[in-house]
Write a protein that holds these residues in place. Structure first.
Motif, PDB file in Angstrom:
ATOM      1  N   THR A 180      14.605 -17.345 -36.881  1.00  0.00           N
ATOM      2  CA  THR A 180      15.502 -17.507 -36.814  1.00  0.00           C
ATOM      3  C   THR A 180      17.092 -16.155 -37.176  1.00  0.00           C
ATOM      4  OG1 THR A 180      16.300 -19.210 -37.305  1.00  0.00           O
ATOM      5  CG2 THR A 180      15.313 -19.529 -35.375  1.00  0.00           C
ATOM      6  N   PHE A 232      20.247 -31.253 -32.735  1.00  0.00           N
ATOM      7  CA  PHE A 232      19.956 -30.399 -32.245  1.00  0.00           C
ATOM      8  C   PHE A 232      21.380 -29.140 -31.891  1.00  0.00           C
ATOM      9  CE2 PHE A 232      19.544 -26.007 -30.529  1.00  0.00           C
ATOM     10  CZ  PHE A 232      19.164 -24.979 -31.524  1.00  0.00           C
ATOM     11  N   PHE A 233      21.584 -29.967 -30.999  1.00  0.00           N
ATOM     12  CA  PHE A 233      23.031 -29.366 -30.030  1.00  0.00           C
ATOM     13  C   PHE A 233      24.127 -30.209 -30.989  1.00  0.00           C
ATOM     14  CE2 PHE A 233      19.815 -28.919 -26.654  1.00  0.00           C
ATOM     15  CZ  PHE A 233      19.978 -27.596 -26.284  1.00  0.00           C
ATOM     16  N   TYR A 290      24.613 -27.915 -33.167  1.00  0.00           N
ATOM     17  CA  TYR A 290      24.640 -26.750 -33.247  1.00  0.00           C
ATOM     18  C   TYR A 290      25.458 -25.970 -32.535  1.00  0.00           C
ATOM     19  CZ  TYR A 290      22.612 -21.971 -31.696  1.00  0.00           C
ATOM     20  OH  TYR A 290      21.554 -20.644 -31.622  1.00  0.00           O
ATOM     21  N   LYS A 350      28.839 -24.162 -33.091  1.00  0.00           N
ATOM     22  CA  LYS A 350      29.206 -22.614 -32.047  1.00  0.00           C
ATOM     23  C   LYS A 350      31.547 -23.080 -32.265  1.00  0.00           C
ATOM     24  CE  LYS A 350      29.063 -21.234 -27.187  1.00  0.00           C
ATOM     25  NZ  LYS A 350      30.868 -20.713 -27.212  1.00  0.00           N
ATOM     26  N   HIS A 382      25.604 -16.913 -36.896  1.00  0.00           N
ATOM     27  CA  HIS A 382      24.572 -17.752 -36.432  1.00  0.00           C
ATOM     28  C   HIS A 382      23.836 -17.954 -37.329  1.00  0.00           C
ATOM     29  CE1 HIS A 382      20.557 -17.603 -33.766  1.00  0.00           C
ATOM     30  NE2 HIS A 382      21.600 -18.016 -33.102  1.00  0.00           N
ATOM     31  N   ALA A 433      24.477 -21.395 -38.269  1.00  0.00           N
ATOM     32  CA  ALA A 433      24.374 -22.250 -38.124  1.00  0.00           C
ATOM     33  C   ALA A 433      22.803 -22.551 -37.089  1.00  0.00           C
ATOM     34  CB  ALA A 433      25.695 -21.604 -36.343  1.00  0.00           C
ATOM     35  N   ALA A 434      22.358 -21.123 -37.162  1.00  0.00           N
ATOM     36  CA  ALA A 434      20.893 -22.173 -36.422  1.00  0.00           C
ATOM     37  C   ALA A 434      20.748 -22.977 -37.336  1.00  0.00           C
ATOM     38  CB  ALA A 434      20.459 -20.823 -36.101  1.00  0.00           C
ATOM     39  N   ALA A 491      21.963 -26.477 -37.773  1.00  0.00           N
ATOM     40  CA  ALA A 491      20.945 -26.821 -36.720  1.00  0.00           C
ATOM     41  C   ALA A 491      19.528 -27.834 -36.652  1.00  0.00           C
ATOM     42  CB  ALA A 491      21.444 -26.786 -35.327  1.00  0.00           C
ATOM     43  N   ALA A 501      17.739 -21.128 -30.051  1.00  0.00           N
ATOM     44  CA  ALA A 501      18.605 -20.553 -30.701  1.00  0.00           C
ATOM     45  C   ALA A 501      18.588 -19.131 -30.734  1.00  0.00           C
ATOM     46  CB  ALA A 501      18.236 -21.002 -32.559  1.00  0.00           C
ATOM     47  N   THR A 554      20.263 -17.624 -28.164  1.00  0.00           N
ATOM     48  CA  THR A 554      22.074 -17.810 -27.733  1.00  0.00           C
ATOM     49  C   THR A 554      22.774 -17.025 -28.520  1.00  0.00           C
ATOM     50  OG1 THR A 554      21.472 -20.220 -28.561  1.00  0.00           O
ATOM     51  CG2 THR A 554      21.778 -19.956 -26.293  1.00  0.00           C
ATOM     52  N   ARG A 555      22.023 -16.479 -29.332  1.00  0.00           N
ATOM     53  CA  ARG A 555      22.275 -15.625 -30.843  1.00  0.00           C
ATOM     54  C   ARG A 555      24.095 -14.826 -30.544  1.00  0.00           C
ATOM     55  NH1 ARG A 555      19.821 -14.150 -34.880  1.00  0.00           N
ATOM     56  NH2 ARG A 555      17.814 -14.274 -34.096  1.00  0.00           N
TER      57      ARG A 555
END
Length: 356
Positions: free
Chosen positions: A151, A278-279, A282, A286, A292, A295-296, A299, A346, A349-350
């Motif tokens: 990622t 994860f969500f 993540y 956000k 990112h 964040a990635a 998560a 991931a 949605t960067r």
């Protein structure tokens, strides 16, 4: 002559097609592992026996190959500055230690005492729940570096996140498991825990730091040399990942073929837990506007599991042939396909996250 950014981009692009279809190659590795595990079980039994303290040394070498390029990319100057950006660490630690173990236990009870109650004997259900709790209380150490690399995560920040989790795991794993299992005499396999940290963090980090220092010294401190080296060695990470997947599925091939329905039942709460955790992490990152590159990985750390530790404790507490041990093994089988799907999410949605 120093590599230019254009040269580095060209080399990275050369692997783009392979990375784009990584899920296909992983699927092929899974099928190959299951087929070979049933055709030549003796070979996989011999490979599985090459272990110490429940850590398979063949898999350890492959994981080492996967994470070495990322360790070369670690800038120790950036490690010292991680404290200036604490949000990613806060997300990781809260999700891993205050949410994940308890949601895994709740999902285990929901699935095996309610949803699947008519399919599984109560005694077996308790075993599977215990295995799920062991998985939920053990955040990942090694494979996180692979997911972070895929990622384009910040290698220095990922290293700190893993190191802090490992330190907390030493003191928190046994009490959390004891609380959720209602068992007070838990024996933590310290050899497994410490050996895994040494093999998956200390040794590759030291080797990566040595290589980074040598590259900078021979290229007059030009960071492009480091980027070029990690670009050239990236195929090593992918090959290591595919061989690891092949071995893990090969080790359990006979069980998968013999009991596919049971494997699917155990996998269901693990899959729900993985996507849910994860969500949560993540989405929180956000909302907090965490970059990112941080964040990635933060998560993905909570989503992935330290399966060597979970399997070792399950065997120690309940026995090699127990349902708890089987549940931890299913966690291994589920992890790679699920994690690759989350890596894809991931990456897609960067743009929703602020730049580093």
């Amino acid at each position: 002559m120093n590599a230019t950014s254009a040269d580095i981009d060209a080399r990275a692009a050369g692997l783009g097609l392979f990375e784009k279809w990584l899920s296909v190659w992983v699927g092929a590795a899974i099928l190959t592992g299951i087929a070979l595990g049933n055709l030549v079980p003796g070979t996989f039994a011999a490979l599985a026996s090459i272990e110490y303290a429940s850590v398979n040394l063949v898999v350890a070498v492959l994981i080492w190959a996967m994470i070495f390029p990322m360790m070369v990319a670690v800038d120790f100057g950036a490690v010292r500055r991680v404290g200036d950006r604490p949000k990613g660490l806060v997300v990781t630690l809260v999700v891993n230690w205050l949410i994940k173990p308890f949601t895994m236990a709740a999902l285990g009870v929901l699935f095996f005492e309610v949803v699947f109650a008519h399919l599984i004997a109560p005694a077996d259900a308790q075993q599977y729940i215990a295995g799920l709790i062991l998985l939920g209380a053990a955040p990942c150490t090694a494979m996180v570096f692979v997911w972070s690399q895929l990622t384009k995560g910040d290698p220095a920040y990922t290293l700190v996140q893993v190191a802090v989790n490992d330190l907390i795991m030493i003191v928190a794993f046994a009490p959390i498991v004891a609380l959720l299992l209602g068992v007070t005499d838990i024996t933590v396999p310290w050899a497994t825990l410490l050996l895994s940290v040494v093999l998956y963090v200390v040794v590759p980090l030291a080797a990566g730091a040595f290589m980074r220092r040598r590259l900078l010294a021979t290229h007059n401190g030009d960071d492009a040399a480091v980027a070029g080296f990690t670009g050239r060695t990236k195929p090593l990470s992918i090959v290591g990942l595919l061989l690891t997947v092949l071995l893990l599925f090969g080790f359990q091939a006979e069980t998968i073929v013999a009991r596919p329905a049971l494997i699917a039942l155990i996998a269901a709460p693990i899959v729900v837990q993985s996507y849910g955790i994860f969500f949560i992490a993540y989405g929180w990152a956000k909302l907090w506007r965490v970059p990112h590159t941080v964040a990635a990985p933060c998560a993905l750390i909570g989503t992935s599991n330290f399966f060597e530790l979970a399997v070792a404790v399950a065997i120690g507490l309940f026995g090699l042939g127990s349902g708890a041990a089987l549940a931890t093994v299913v966690g291994v089988l589920v992890e790679v396909p699920v994690m690759l799907s989350l890596v894809a999410i991931a990456n897609r949605t960067r743009s929703a996250f602020p730049a580093a």
